[in-house]
Motif scaffolding. Structure first.
Motif, PDB file in Angstrom:
ATOM      1  N   ALA A  94       0.832  -1.208   0.000  1.00 49.09           N
ATOM      2  CA  ALA A  94       0.000   0.000   0.000  1.00 49.09           C
ATOM      3  C   ALA A  94       0.866   1.257   0.000  1.00 49.09           C
ATOM      4  CB  ALA A  94      -0.928  -0.001   1.212  1.00 49.09           C
ATOM      5  N   HIS A 102       2.441   1.568  -3.643  1.00 44.37           N
ATOM      6  CA  HIS A 102       1.549   1.849  -4.764  1.00 44.37           C
ATOM      7  C   HIS A 102       0.561   2.973  -4.498  1.00 44.37           C
ATOM      8  CE1 HIS A 102       2.988  -1.482  -7.161  1.00 44.37           C
ATOM      9  NE2 HIS A 102       2.954  -2.229  -6.085  1.00 44.37           N
ATOM     10  N   HIS A 103       0.669   3.640  -3.349  1.00 41.99           N
ATOM     11  CA  HIS A 103      -0.264   4.729  -3.055  1.00 41.99           C
ATOM     12  C   HIS A 103      -0.063   5.854  -4.070  1.00 41.99           C
ATOM     13  CE1 HIS A 103      -2.444   7.835  -0.933  1.00 41.99           C
ATOM     14  NE2 HIS A 103      -2.997   6.862  -0.206  1.00 41.99           N
ATOM     15  N   LEU A 121      -3.513  -0.296  -6.474  1.00 43.08           N
ATOM     16  CA  LEU A 121      -3.851  -0.240  -5.058  1.00 43.08           C
ATOM     17  C   LEU A 121      -5.254  -0.782  -4.807  1.00 43.08           C
ATOM     18  CD1 LEU A 121      -2.945   0.558  -2.233  1.00 43.08           C
ATOM     19  CD2 LEU A 121      -3.819   2.844  -2.660  1.00 43.08           C
TER      20      LEU A 121
END
Length: 197
Positions: free
Chosen positions: A152, A155-156, A170
């Motif tokens: 997370a 890939h945020h 995400l």
């Protein structure tokens, strides 16, 4: 009518002055100039006349009673407007490049890494979620949570400058995490009931 382009003088009275006397004891003048009360209450003000605000400003020391370490930390925080920061690329695309480079160097030094075991032994409804999070079966809830947090962060969209592909990735990661978390939590609950019986 032509508007005046002159800037107000730095020592012009504050138009929001409360219309009261100077906060300096025994001063009969109007308190038209504000000055912060302390370092910790910068939004609370004394109201002084011009002479007393000049004297107050001359004696003002924001860093008074601070250690050199506290001063340094304060200056560093000010350079980013008191907002948290992290090294460039640490949470974005560069971290994936670092992982790829590390894998290549490992292969060069020690040979290729062993292949991950197949997910054939995993329950069919969990195989896709396990593959998405790159986890091997059997897996614990703690392993799933740790891997989810890692992915997370990576890939945020905020860490990838609002990249739409990262946002979509995400969403897939969130669905996989929800699937695994739900299944593992229900398995733990069933195990606890069995033990209690």
């Amino acid at each position: 009518m032509i508007a005046s382009s002159r800037k107000p003088r730095a020592f012009a009275p504050d138009p929001n002055a409360p219309g009261r006397f100077c906060d300096m004891p025994n001063c009969p003048n109007q308190g038209e100039f504000r000055a912060p009360k302390s370092r910790s209450t910068l939004r609370e003000f004394h109201w002084f006349c011009l002479d007393h605000v000049r004297a107050y400003n001359a004696s003002w020391d924001f860093y008074k009673d601070m250690s050199p370490e506290e001063i340094e930390a304060n200056l560093r925080a000010d350079s980013s407007w008191q907002r948290p920061t992290w090294p460039l690329g640490r949470l974005g695309g560069h971290s994936r490049m670092d992982e790829a480079l590390e894998a290549e160097l490992h292969a060069f030094a020690f040979g290729p890494r062993p292949k991950a075991p197949s997910q054939a032994s995993a329950p069919p409804e969990l195989r896709e979620a396990l593959s998405t999070l790159a986890l091997d079966w059997p897996v614990t809830l703690d392993d799933v949570k740790t891997r989810y947090k890692e992915l997370a962060k990576r890939h945020h969209p905020d860490a990838n400058h609002g990249d739409k592909r990262s946002e979509e990735r995400l969403k897939v990661i969130n669905l996989a995490y929800a699937t695994l978390r739900g299944k593992l939590a229900s398995n733990l609950a069933r195990t606890a009931e069995t033990v209690a019986d």
